[in-house]
Design an enzyme around this catalytic site. Structure first.
Site, PDB file in Angstrom:
ATOM      1  N   LEU A  17     -15.806 -20.215   5.669  1.00 20.20           N
ATOM      2  CA  LEU A  17     -15.628 -18.815   5.264  1.00 20.20           C
ATOM      3  C   LEU A  17     -16.739 -18.460   4.281  1.00 20.20           C
ATOM      4  CD1 LEU A  17     -11.764 -18.880   4.656  1.00 20.20           C
ATOM      5  CD2 LEU A  17     -13.026 -18.546   6.801  1.00 20.20           C
ATOM      6  N   ARG A  24     -19.589 -11.896  -8.716  1.00 19.09           N
ATOM      7  CA  ARG A  24     -19.827 -12.416 -10.065  1.00 19.09           C
ATOM      8  C   ARG A  24     -21.160 -13.154 -10.213  1.00 19.09           C
ATOM      9  NH1 ARG A  24     -14.351 -15.547 -10.716  1.00 19.09           N
ATOM     10  NH2 ARG A  24     -14.317 -15.207  -8.463  1.00 19.09           N
ATOM     11  N   ASP A 114     -17.987 -21.681  -0.711  1.00 18.00           N
ATOM     12  CA  ASP A 114     -18.502 -21.851  -2.080  1.00 18.00           C
ATOM     13  C   ASP A 114     -17.961 -23.120  -2.734  1.00 18.00           C
ATOM     14  OD1 ASP A 114     -15.895 -21.038  -2.443  1.00 18.00           O
ATOM     15  OD2 ASP A 114     -16.346 -19.534  -3.969  1.00 18.00           O
ATOM     16  N   ASN A 181      -5.041 -24.961  -5.164  1.00 20.62           N
ATOM     17  CA  ASN A 181      -5.563 -24.950  -3.805  1.00 20.62           C
ATOM     18  C   ASN A 181      -7.079 -25.024  -3.855  1.00 20.62           C
ATOM     19  OD1 ASN A 181      -6.327 -24.301  -1.160  1.00 20.62           O
ATOM     20  ND2 ASN A 181      -5.954 -22.099  -1.470  1.00 20.62           N
ATOM     21  N   LYS A 362     -55.873 -31.274  -1.202  1.00 23.25           N
ATOM     22  CA  LYS A 362     -55.138 -30.640  -0.117  1.00 23.25           C
ATOM     23  C   LYS A 362     -55.665 -31.150   1.198  1.00 23.25           C
ATOM     24  CE  LYS A 362     -55.977 -27.457   2.304  1.00 23.25           C
ATOM     25  NZ  LYS A 362     -56.686 -26.312   2.854  1.00 23.25           N
ATOM     26  N   ALA A 391     -66.937 -37.112 -11.483  1.00 22.23           N
ATOM     27  CA  ALA A 391     -66.225 -36.033 -12.163  1.00 22.23           C
ATOM     28  C   ALA A 391     -66.736 -34.674 -11.711  1.00 22.23           C
ATOM     29  CB  ALA A 391     -66.397 -36.176 -13.670  1.00 22.23           C
TER      30      ALA A 391
HETATM   31  C1  UD1 Z   1      -9.520 -18.836  -2.759  1.00 25.45           C
HETATM   32  C2  UD1 Z   1      -8.043 -19.113  -2.460  1.00 25.45           C
HETATM   33  C3  UD1 Z   1      -7.420 -19.790  -3.667  1.00 25.45           C
HETATM   34  C4  UD1 Z   1      -8.182 -21.065  -3.981  1.00 25.45           C
HETATM   35  C5  UD1 Z   1      -9.660 -20.777  -4.152  1.00 25.45           C
HETATM   36  C6  UD1 Z   1     -10.415 -22.075  -4.296  1.00 25.45           C
HETATM   37  C7  UD1 Z   1      -7.405 -17.260  -1.019  1.00 25.45           C
HETATM   38  C8  UD1 Z   1      -6.628 -16.020  -0.892  1.00 25.45           C
HETATM   39  N1  UD1 Z   1      -7.377 -17.870  -2.181  1.00 25.45           N
HETATM   40  O1  UD1 Z   1      -9.551 -17.964  -3.854  1.00 25.45           O
HETATM   41  O2  UD1 Z   1      -6.062 -20.081  -3.396  1.00 25.45           O
HETATM   42  O3  UD1 Z   1      -7.642 -21.650  -5.131  1.00 25.45           O
HETATM   43  O4  UD1 Z   1     -10.181 -20.074  -3.032  1.00 25.45           O
HETATM   44  O5  UD1 Z   1     -11.745 -21.836  -4.646  1.00 25.45           O
HETATM   45  O6  UD1 Z   1      -8.024 -17.673  -0.057  1.00 25.45           O
HETATM   46  N2  UD1 Z   1     -14.047 -14.795   2.311  1.00 25.45           N
HETATM   47  C9  UD1 Z   1     -14.477 -14.263   3.483  1.00 25.45           C
HETATM   48  N3  UD1 Z   1     -14.045 -13.016   3.827  1.00 25.45           N
HETATM   49  C10 UD1 Z   1     -13.226 -12.301   3.022  1.00 25.45           C
HETATM   50  C11 UD1 Z   1     -12.820 -12.869   1.801  1.00 25.45           C
HETATM   51  C12 UD1 Z   1     -13.233 -14.128   1.479  1.00 25.45           C
HETATM   52  O7  UD1 Z   1     -15.217 -14.876   4.244  1.00 25.45           O
HETATM   53  O8  UD1 Z   1     -12.887 -11.173   3.394  1.00 25.45           O
HETATM   54  C13 UD1 Z   1     -14.494 -16.147   1.964  1.00 25.45           C
HETATM   55  C14 UD1 Z   1     -15.320 -16.172   0.712  1.00 25.45           C
HETATM   56  O9  UD1 Z   1     -16.699 -16.081   1.015  1.00 25.45           O
HETATM   57  C15 UD1 Z   1     -14.963 -17.516   0.121  1.00 25.45           C
HETATM   58  C16 UD1 Z   1     -13.577 -17.809   0.643  1.00 25.45           C
HETATM   59  O10 UD1 Z   1     -13.368 -16.932   1.719  1.00 25.45           O
HETATM   60  O11 UD1 Z   1     -15.826 -18.547   0.572  1.00 25.45           O
HETATM   61  C17 UD1 Z   1     -12.524 -17.622  -0.441  1.00 25.45           C
HETATM   62  O12 UD1 Z   1     -12.459 -16.255  -0.797  1.00 25.45           O
HETATM   63  P1  UD1 Z   1     -12.418 -15.774  -2.308  1.00 25.45           P
HETATM   64  O13 UD1 Z   1     -12.184 -14.307  -2.295  1.00 25.45           O
HETATM   65  O14 UD1 Z   1     -13.579 -16.304  -3.013  1.00 25.45           O
HETATM   66  O15 UD1 Z   1     -11.086 -16.443  -2.805  1.00 25.45           O
HETATM   67  P2  UD1 Z   1     -10.849 -17.100  -4.217  1.00 25.45           P
HETATM   68  O16 UD1 Z   1     -10.441 -16.039  -5.150  1.00 25.45           O
HETATM   69  O17 UD1 Z   1     -11.970 -17.972  -4.583  1.00 25.45           O
HETATM   70 CA    CA Z   2     -14.073 -18.354  -4.476  1.00 23.87          CA
END
Ligand code: UD1
Ligand code: CA
Length: 495
Positions: A17, A24, A114, A181, A362, A391
């Site tokens: 994902l 941020r 991430d 999680n 190079k 040199a």
């Molecule tokens: C998420 C988890 C949280 C966990 C945490 C760990 C959810 C709802 N929550 O929170 O329980 O503790 O990760 O780091 O998932 N993303 C998409 N499309 C979207 C939204 C998000 O691809 O529409 C991807 C983001 O790029 C990211 C991941 O999903 O890689 C998690 O989404 P993010 O919104 O960052 O959730 P967190 O608040 O980090």
């Molecule tokens: Ca996150």
């Protein structure tokens, strides 16, 4: 310490994902493309999952989509990017990913993009726990000191996982939970599809949460579980620059730990940075301020640093590189570089060759035991063995339009401040006189002199700079010579 030491269980597909904004980070670069330790954040996640041998890898892309897709094409061309136009939540992203591979069945690893510290061992243990328990969905968890901002793992009295609750939706009791999680899940494709079909937006953010899929499966009576990560560092996400710096430091610590276990001396771990893709062998020494980046390798007994950056370089046994910046250079065994030199791509130093202080190279091969000791530019050249480049020699390789090459034979002596105007060849054993501009080939064994003859104008200072300190010094010297009978007439002469 290869991740593949124990057999790694296979999964049918990996879903990353990576569509989220990463607000941020406050960056024009999509969050998952930020580099640390030699890979992008996304690259680390894909590398951790790679040994699971998934036939299908899907990456959900949204924010900075074009850049992420281009990056994927480079690092994982077989991965399928799936666009998520509106970021409606991690559940929405996961559902889109599965919809893009409708025929997919079996075990799927779903992972946040991430999580740069995630390791293969950790994912493999999760897949194993999942298979062993026969679960429909298993989530990677960790006990952390500070769970702020993370989803909490809600367990029953008997310890079974009941739900994942996001912090902003949690009760005070749930907020007190320190098991979080990690954002890494292993599930059965069919069970996941079915649960993701039913998630809603009834939460504080009004988003579709992937985490709600777990509660839905629990309500279905399907077996779900949570597996704790052995190393809680593995699960750390990366949401801002502070965390990026922390994750980078942790990655680096891991790499240095491995190198030191393998017998590498790291004099100052605080200022030594080694990419996960770089390597050093036993009895290599990394001095303070050393960076080994990209595919750099350092052989046994080589010394690198202090204050040296090597990108995609190979350093041979017993070689030494001091206070230098080198890109794509192959530094042979017992070769020495620096201090203060700049080796650019295509530089190849054979055994015992020397590139000394303030030298730029190079696309050049410097033969065995040949030396370029001081203040030179050497481009597009081949230098044989046992030769010395005086040199301030410049290999003049560019005529303003095209590059040309220079060949210097074995045991050649290039005089200081020689311009070798390419294309040109200097034969074996030849010499060039200091200050020469060499525009034609020099036959083997010849001495090439290509400079104006020296003319001394006797008495010029006395006549033209009368009364100056120089004139006085000259007069005093003449006086001494007159009493000692020495001849300082200053007749024209060669050399
Ligand atoms: C998420 C988890 C949280 C966990 C945490 C760990 C959810 C709802 N929550 O929170 O329980 O503790 O990760 O780091 O998932 N993303 C998409 N499309 C979207 C939204 C998000 O691809 O529409 C991807 C983001 O790029 C990211 C991941 O999903 O890689 C998690 O989404 P993010 O919104 O960052 O959730 P967190 O608040 O980090
Ligand atoms: Ca996150």
């Amino acid at each position: 310490m290869t991740p593949q030491e124990t057999p790694v269980p296979a999964v049918a597909a990996v879903v990353v994902l990576a569509a989220g904004q990463g607000t941020r980070m406050r960056s024009a670069t999509p969050k998952v493309l930020h580099p640390l330790g030699g890979r992008s954040m996304l690259g680390h996640v894909l590398a951790a999952a790679e040994p699971l041998g998934a036939g299908t890898t899907v990456v959900v892309v949204g924010a900075g989509r074009a850049a992420v897709e281009e990056h994927l094409e480079r690092i994982a061309p077989s991965a399928l990017p799936v666009p998520q136009e509106d970021q409606r939540g991690s559940g929405h992203a996961a559902a889109l990913a599965l919809a893009a591979v409708p025929d997919l069945t079996g075990t799927v690893l779903v992972v946040n993009g991430d999580a740069p510290l995630l390791r293969t061992e950790t994912v493999a243990a999760l897949v194993e726990a999942h298979a062993k328990a026969g679960n429909a969905l298993t989530v990677l968890t960790a006990d952390v000191l500070d769970p702020t901002g993370l989803g909490r793992i809600v367990r029953d009295a008997d310890g079974s996982v009941r739900a994942i609750v996001e912090e902003r939706d949690a009760t005070p009791e749930q907020r007190a939970i320190r098991e979080i999680n990690a954002g890494v899940y292993v599930g059965d494709a069919a069970a996941l599809r079915s649960a993701l079909d039913r998630i809603g937006t009834d939460n504080d953010q009004g988003e579709l949460y992937l985490t709600d899929a777990l509660g839905i499966l629990v309500a279905d009576g399907a077996p779900v579980g949570g597996a704790r990560a052995e190393d809680p560092d593995d699960v750390l996400g990366c949401n801002d620059r502070r965390e990026l710096a922390d994750r980078r430091r942790t990655l680096n610590d891991r790499v240095l730990d491995r190198l030191m276990r393998d017998g590498v001396t790291v004099v100052d771990p605080q200022t030594t940075w080694v990419d996960v893709t770089a390597d050093a062998a036993a009895d290599a020494v990394l001095q303070p301020g050393t960076q080994l980046l990209g595919t750099t390798t350092v052989a046994p007994g080589a010394v690198v640093g202090p204050d040296t950056t090597l990108v995609d370089c190979a350093v041979g046994e017993g070689a030494s590189v001091v206070r230098s910046h080198c890109l794509g250079a192959d530094i042979g065994p017992e070769a020495t570089v620096g201090p203060f030199s700049y080796l650019r791509p295509g530089t190849r130093l054979l055994r015992g060759a020397k590139v000394g202080a303030f030298v730029e190279t190079k696309n050049v091969e410097v033969g065995e035991d040949s030396k370029v000791p001081h203040l030179s530019y050497v481009g597009d050249a081949t230098i044989g063995r046992g030769s010395n480049i005086g040199a301030a020699t410049v290999f003049v390789n560019y005529d303003g339009v095209a590059k040309h090459s220079t060949t210097v034979g074995d045991h050649v002596r290039i005089g200081s401040d020689t311009m070798l105007v390419a294309p040109v060849t200097v034969g074996d054993g030849a010499y060039t006189a200091a200050g020469s501009v060499i525009t034609s080939d020099v036959p083997a064994g010849a001495m090439a002199v290509a400079r104006a003859h020296q003319r001394n104008v006797a008495g010029w200072v006395r006549r033209r700079r009368p009364g100056s300190p120089a004139a006085e010094a000259a007069a005093a010297a003449e006086q001494r010579d007159a009493t000692s009978g020495a001849d300082r007439s200053g007749a024209d002469h060669d050399q």
